[in-house]
Design an enzyme around this catalytic site. Structure first.
Site, short mmCIF file in Angstrom:
data_model
loop_
_atom_site.label_atom_id
_atom_site.label_comp_id
_atom_site.label_asym_id
_atom_site.label_seq_id
_atom_site.Cartn_x
_atom_site.Cartn_y
_atom_site.Cartn_z
N GLY A 181 -10.48 -2.99 3.30
CA GLY A 181 -9.56 -2.87 4.43
C GLY A 181 -9.63 -1.50 5.08
N THR B 100 0.84 -1.20 0.00
CA THR B 100 0.00 0.00 0.00
C THR B 100 0.88 1.25 0.00
OG1 THR B 100 -1.76 -1.13 1.12
CG2 THR B 100 -1.62 1.23 1.53
N THR C 39 -0.32 1.29 6.88
CA THR C 39 -0.22 0.13 5.98
C THR C 39 -0.06 -1.12 6.82
OG1 THR C 39 1.10 -1.01 4.33
CG2 THR C 39 2.27 0.58 5.71
N ARG D 113 -14.48 -7.48 0.13
CA ARG D 113 -13.69 -7.10 1.32
C ARG D 113 -13.07 -5.69 1.18
NH1 ARG D 113 -8.17 -5.48 2.49
NH2 ARG D 113 -7.76 -5.99 4.66
N GLY E 94 -5.27 -4.83 7.35
CA GLY E 94 -6.30 -3.82 7.56
C GLY E 94 -7.32 -4.11 8.64
N1 ASP Z 1 -3.96 -2.04 4.73
C1 ASP Z 1 -4.23 -2.63 3.45
C2 ASP Z 1 -5.48 -3.44 3.54
O1 ASP Z 1 -5.70 -4.10 4.51
C3 ASP Z 1 -3.10 -3.51 2.98
C4 ASP Z 1 -1.74 -2.89 3.04
O2 ASP Z 1 -1.49 -1.96 3.80
O3 ASP Z 1 -0.87 -3.32 2.28
O4 ASP Z 1 -6.24 -3.43 2.60
#
Ligand code: ASP
Length: 336
Positions: free
Chosen positions: A230, A200, A251, A228, A254
């Site tokens: 996040g 992310t 990040t 889904r 999530g």
């Molecule tokens: N936080 C993001 C999610 O859960 C994933 C990530 O940070 O890479 O969608």
């Protein structure tokens, strides 16, 4: 005479400087996860460092040019959305059905306006769509086909979903699917089993008017299904900005960030408990998330331009330019 002129000139330019000498600072992340020196080739590492550096400098240049923290955040995130290295825009992870569903959000610290999109499939720059929701709608969050339609109706560039495809993420999908089926789990992201790297992207900024902003953009998690969503598009979980406390972009896994309201909790600790951003960030990442095995990290900026970047994963792609203009790019846990 010449010296006198020089003296007066120097003095007046100093005065001009000191009058507008409010600090500016900028920081980004490109995702946290199982990122170690051992699983990143020298070539790949160099690519990440170059792109992080390009992104952080692009955002900072907006601030130097007198632009707002909001504009700087958008600029830097768009550099990473356009790069296949990160899990945002091109290079986003695949859903269970082999598509991409993109999430993004942005928040301004001076008026606490915020915008977010979740599950967009055709909008080329999800962060631009989030900004549009903030500035051109009465809503905070739009989702799915409606969010794409809104972006299109407001003139954003649209594209086909496979524009975001990369071979690397396709392979990751196959691996993760096999693992999920084998383990009969809805979503198993154990990094010991699958080399699962988050990717992310996010940015936090302080502009010359003392305004903070934060933004985050992501493809979410590999093999996600059932729509889904996040933390990244959730204001307070993945993104938060308030001039009275701090700006945060998160990040990580999530679900943990949503349940713990991570971004807003960090800023609340700063605002109401008088913590520094480093203390507040460390507490939430290491004392709240770690005991629950919630993995990831955050970038935080306060109204003086201080930066903190705590994480509990092996690494986090990150970069900053501090109030003195010093550029730092790092990937691993040991500050390198
Ligand atoms: N936080 C993001 C999610 O859960 C994933 C990530 O940070 O890479 O969608």
């Amino acid at each position: 005479m010449k010296h006198l002129f020089l003296f007066i000139f120097t003095l007046s330019s100093f005065n001009v400087l000191s009058k507008t000498d409010s600090p500016i600072a900028f920081a980004i992340h490109g995702g946290a996860g199982t990122i170690t020196k051992a699983n990143l080739s020298d070539e790949r590492e160099a690519e990440y460092r170059a792109k992080l550096s390009e992104s952080v400098k692009a955002g900072y240049a907006v601030l130097v040019g007198g632009g707002s923290s909001e504009e700087a955040v958008i600029k830097a995130i768009q550099v990473m959305e356009a790069s296949p290295l990160f899990n945002a825009g091109i290079g986003a992870v695949f859903t269970w059905d082999g598509e991409h569903e993109l999430d993004a959000s942005i928040m301004r610290g001076q008026d606490k306006q915020a915008g977010a999109v979740a599950g967009v499939k055709r909008t080329k720059s999800p962060i631009a769509a989030a900004q549009l929701v903030m500035n051109e709608s009465v809503h905070v969050m739009l989702s799915g086909a409606g969010a794409d339609d809104f972006a299109q109706a407001n003139g954003l560039e649209m594209t086909t979903n496979n524009t975001f495809d990369t071979e690397r993420r396709q392979k990751a999908l196959e691996k993760v699917k096999q693992n999920i089926l084998k383990n009969d789990h809805a979503m198993n992201i154990d990094p010991e089993v699958v080399d699962y790297k988050f990717g992310t992207v996010g940015a936090v900024a302080l502009d010359k008017n003392g305004n903070l902003a934060a933004g985050t953009s992501t493809g979410g998690m590999t093999a996600k299904r059932w729509g889904r969503i996040g933390d990244s598009p959730i204001i307070g979980a993945g993104t938060w900005a308030d001039n009275e406390s701090c700006a945060v972009s998160a990040t990580g896994h999530g679900e943990y960030f949503i349940r713990n309201h991570v971004a807003a909790d960090i800023c609340s600790r700063v605002k109401y408990a008088g913590k520094t951003i480093q203390e507040a960030g460390d507490e939430v990442i290491h004392q709240v998330l770690s005991p629950e095995a919630g993995s990831g990290g955050v970038i935080i900026m306060d109204s003086k331009g201080n930066v903190a970047m705590p994480f509990n994963s092996e690494g986090m792609y990150r970069a900053s330019i501090d109030t003195k203009g010093k550029v730092t790019v790092a990937i691993y846990g040991d500050k390198t």
